[in-house]
Design an enzyme around this catalytic site. Structure first.
Site, PDB file in Angstrom:
ATOM      1  N   ASP A 109     -38.900 -40.930  16.484  1.00  0.00           N
ATOM      2  CA  ASP A 109     -39.440 -40.189  17.003  1.00  0.00           C
ATOM      3  C   ASP A 109     -40.676 -40.135  16.792  1.00  0.00           C
ATOM      4  O   ASP A 109     -41.356 -40.082  17.907  1.00  0.00           O
ATOM      5  CB  ASP A 109     -39.995 -38.684  15.452  1.00  0.00           C
ATOM      6  N   ASP A 136     -35.336 -44.216  12.580  1.00  0.00           N
ATOM      7  CA  ASP A 136     -36.636 -44.636  11.870  1.00  0.00           C
ATOM      8  C   ASP A 136     -36.671 -43.682  10.871  1.00  0.00           C
ATOM      9  O   ASP A 136     -36.336 -42.959  10.807  1.00  0.00           O
ATOM     10  CB  ASP A 136     -37.173 -44.468  13.222  1.00  0.00           C
TER      11      ASP A 136
END
Length: 682
Positions: free
Chosen positions: A570, A370
């Protein structure tokens, strides 16, 4: 080989063919309490304790039998059930090998205790028949402990789903003929009109009808900046309404919402993951049949070639093969390396939640990242300050920060943080107003301030100079967000914001490439922003504007093509992909849901820790393979002696001394080798 599990008792909670930790824990406690006196009675004389002065040998044997019986049959009941099932299905695994050894040790010890006269003289030690009750008790206790620790690790993954569900508010405000009524969210239906106030979470998916606001959609996109919403724009249940009140129309409710779909994706990924094929199971595939074959051959050859020795000698040697072939160190080979490796990882800021993650990490060849919060810091910072001619840059920033100090917007907080970093003095505004989706207005020391996007500036009747427009466009091409500051109805300057790379990211990416990893960025951010960052870092592939199910779909496609995939993220939107990957890696500064869905947590959110984790995984698996060698080599060498292969030449048969030395050396070798992980260079 396909792994099956035994059919569980329908009245017991089950996990992978075994009851859950709550059922196994009291059995572990009983096993541990009973094993201690067994060890004292059996091993005491070997370490110099005058046990035989206190308890006669025959009585000590019966006491061991009495203590070992509940350990084997009650504490190890579920292992015996798995053992029987593995024999029926010819699906050999760790339980097959464990119960084969512990059962042979128990039954043989009971046999010689009941009929000591049938034990061949060559197998006696000090005139006493050999007993192996302590091996039965110790191995059963160790395996019980390992199963409980594994189940507790897996149970934590369910917390991710519960926390996702907590994002949906329990109630919503529904409009009914102009009246407001509070109803449970599960009673909402498509077509309902709902009112959502600032600070509330949007209850279901729909579209905005009346009003305007900014909505924090980071749970969906991972991007830190709130999104402006006006009539006709889509809304996602579970996202946070930041500023204005509005009326929305419900479109999708219940299991049809995006959040419910994320929950389903996480659950499917966790449920569909097959249990990791343990190294011990792979060894068992050939070791168990081989040992059974050698034992049967030993019995047959003794009956055929030495009929004068009798049934007792043939049976004694056949069972001796089973006993010596089950290494006590087998119960230590994997756990002691894992425990040492996990401890070493913790000192490096690497929290390993599932033991099998280290094995999977050893085979990873593709890593998906990500962007926001993983490669970057995940929060906007002031990247540039542009002041018009005759205006001091710090004065401009101090004015902006003084007004934004009243704002909760991420850009406002970034302005305040930059002013404080520069040591600028902030003043108290005499007036302050938030304009939903635009910016803020206010007064400081009698001066009228407007801070916001170009639309707000123009709505206030303030002309935007061409130099400012060009500056904003230049920032946009650099993937930076720009806002304008006007003082007393004249544009005074502009501020640029960006999400900075974490300082360690470039070096970590370079090292991961050196390790042979293919690196892929997947982000909900715009393609231009993601592409620029990927080119800067040298990332191999980019997927932008993706949603949570797109990330998970990409993970599954890569795994389906034969790649071994790790996913590092996250955010809430990363949870399905984290759960679906071979190894999920969460940043320690990320959301609780991401942390719960992952197998590894990098405490400092630092990708250099990921590099160390890969080195650690490789070191641990290498260490386990070495341990398996040590666990089997001594016992493998002892099998020919136990079978009586050297009896015609040297008169050698299995003795407790040989068995004790073999087991001690293998266990000592395993523990010593595993402790080297504490010093391995990462």
């Amino acid at each position: 080989m396909h792994r099956s599990t035994a059919k569980p008792d329908p009245n017991e909670p089950v996990y992978m063919g075994l009851p859950d930790a709550a059922v196994l824990k009291p059995r572990l406690i009983v096993a541990a309490i009973l094993t201690v006196p067994i060890l004292v009675l059996a091993m005491g004389p070997m370490v110099g304790l005058p046990i035989r002065d206190w308890v006669p040998a025959h009585l000590a044997g019966w006491l061991q039998a009495a203590l070992a019986t509940p350990v084997f049959f009650w504490c190890g009941r579920f292992f015996i059930r798995r053992f029987v099932h593995s024999l029926r299905t010819r699906d050999f695994n760790m339980f097959t090998l464990t119960v084969l050894g512990t059962g042979a040790a128990y039954l043989y010890s009971l046999f010689v205790l009941l009929a000591p006269g049938l034990v061949p003289e060559a197998a006696l030690h000090g005139g006493e028949p050999p007993l192996y009750f302590e091996a039965t008790a110790v191995i059963t206790t160790i395996v019980l402990l390992g199963q409980i620790l594994e189940q507790r690790a897996h149970a934590r993954t369910g917390d991710a789903i519960r926390k996702l569900l907590d994002l949906t508010p329990p109630t919503a405000t529904r409009l009914n003929d102009g009246r407001e009524e509070t109803v449970p969210v599960d009673q909402l239906r498509p077509g309902d009109r709902l009112r959502v106030r600032p600070g509330e979470r949007i209850p279901v998916d729909g579209e905005l009808l009346e009003g305007a606001s900014t909505v924090d959609e980071s749970m969906l996109t991972g991007e830190p900046l709130p999104v402006e919403k006006s009539p006709g724009d889509p809304l996602v249940g579970g996202t946070l309404n930041c500023t204005g009140a509005f009326v929305m129309l419900a479109r999708r409710t219940g299991a049809d919402t995006v959040l419910a779909r994320i929950v389903q994706l996480v659950q499917e990924a966790q449920d569909s993951e097959p249990p990791i094929q343990r190294l011990v199971d792979r060894v068992s595939d050939f070791f168990v049949p081989a040992v059974l074959g050698v034992s049967a051959l030993t019995f047959a050859l003794w009956m055929l070639l030495a009929p004068e020795a009798g049934l007792s000698m043939a049976l004694s040697n056949a069972v001796a093969v089973l006993i010596i072939a089950c290494p006590c160190a087998l119960g230590l080979a994997t756990p002691v390396s894992i425990v040492t490796g996990v401890g070493r990882g913790a000192t490096e800021g690497i929290l390993v939640k599932h033991a099998e993650t280290l094995e999977r990490l050893n085979h990873i060849d593709t890593i998906l990242f990500d962007k926001t919060g993983t490669l970057t810091e995940g929060r906007p910072v002031v990247a540039a300050v542009h002041a018009e001619a005759g205006i001091d840059e710090n004065d401009l920033l101090a004015l902006a920060a003084s007004l934004e100090h009243q704002s909760e917007h991420p850009l406002g907080r970034a302005v305040v943080a930059e002013a404080r970093r520069r040591g600028l003095e902030l003043r108290q505004p005499s007036a302050f107003q938030t304009v939903t989706g635009g910016g803020v207005l206010g007064e400081i020391d009698g001066r009228h301030l407007v801070i916001g996007n170009p639309r707000l500036i123009e709505q206030q009747g303030i002309e935007i100079p061409e130099t400012i427009r060009e500056t904003l466009e230049a920032w946009r091409t650099e993937s930076q967000t720009g806002i304008i500051l006007a003082v007393d109805r004249r544009v005074a300057g502009a501020l640029a914001f960006s999400d900075r790379l974490k300082p360690q990211t470039p070096a970590a990416v370079a090292e991961l490439h050196r390790l042979g990893m293919r690196l892929i960025m997947v982000t909900g951010d715009h393609a231009a922003t993601a592409g620029k960052l990927a080119r800067e870092l040298g990332i191999d592939e980019v997927h932008a504007d993706v949603l949570p199910d797109d990330k998970q779909r990409l993970v599954r496609e890569l795994r389906g093509s034969g790649r071994k995939v790790a996913f590092a993220g996250d955010g809430i939107n990363d949870a399905p992909a984290l759960a679906a990957a071979d190894v999920g890696i969460a940043m320690g500064n990320g959301t609780d849901i991401a942390v719960e869905s992952a197998g590894i947590v990098l405490v400092k959110g630092d990708l250099t820790a990921l590099v160390r984790a890969i080195h650690l995984g490789r070191a641990v698996i290498r260490n386990i393979r070495q341990n398996l060698f040590f666990a089997f080599i001594y016992n493998g060498l002892g099998i020919p002696i136990a079978a009586g292969l050297f009896y015609p030449i040297f008169g050698w048969l299995l003795s407790p001394v040989i068995a004790g030395i073999a087991m001690s050396l293998s266990s000592l070798s395993v523990v010593s080798n595993a402790l080297r992980l504490r010093r391995v260079r990462l």
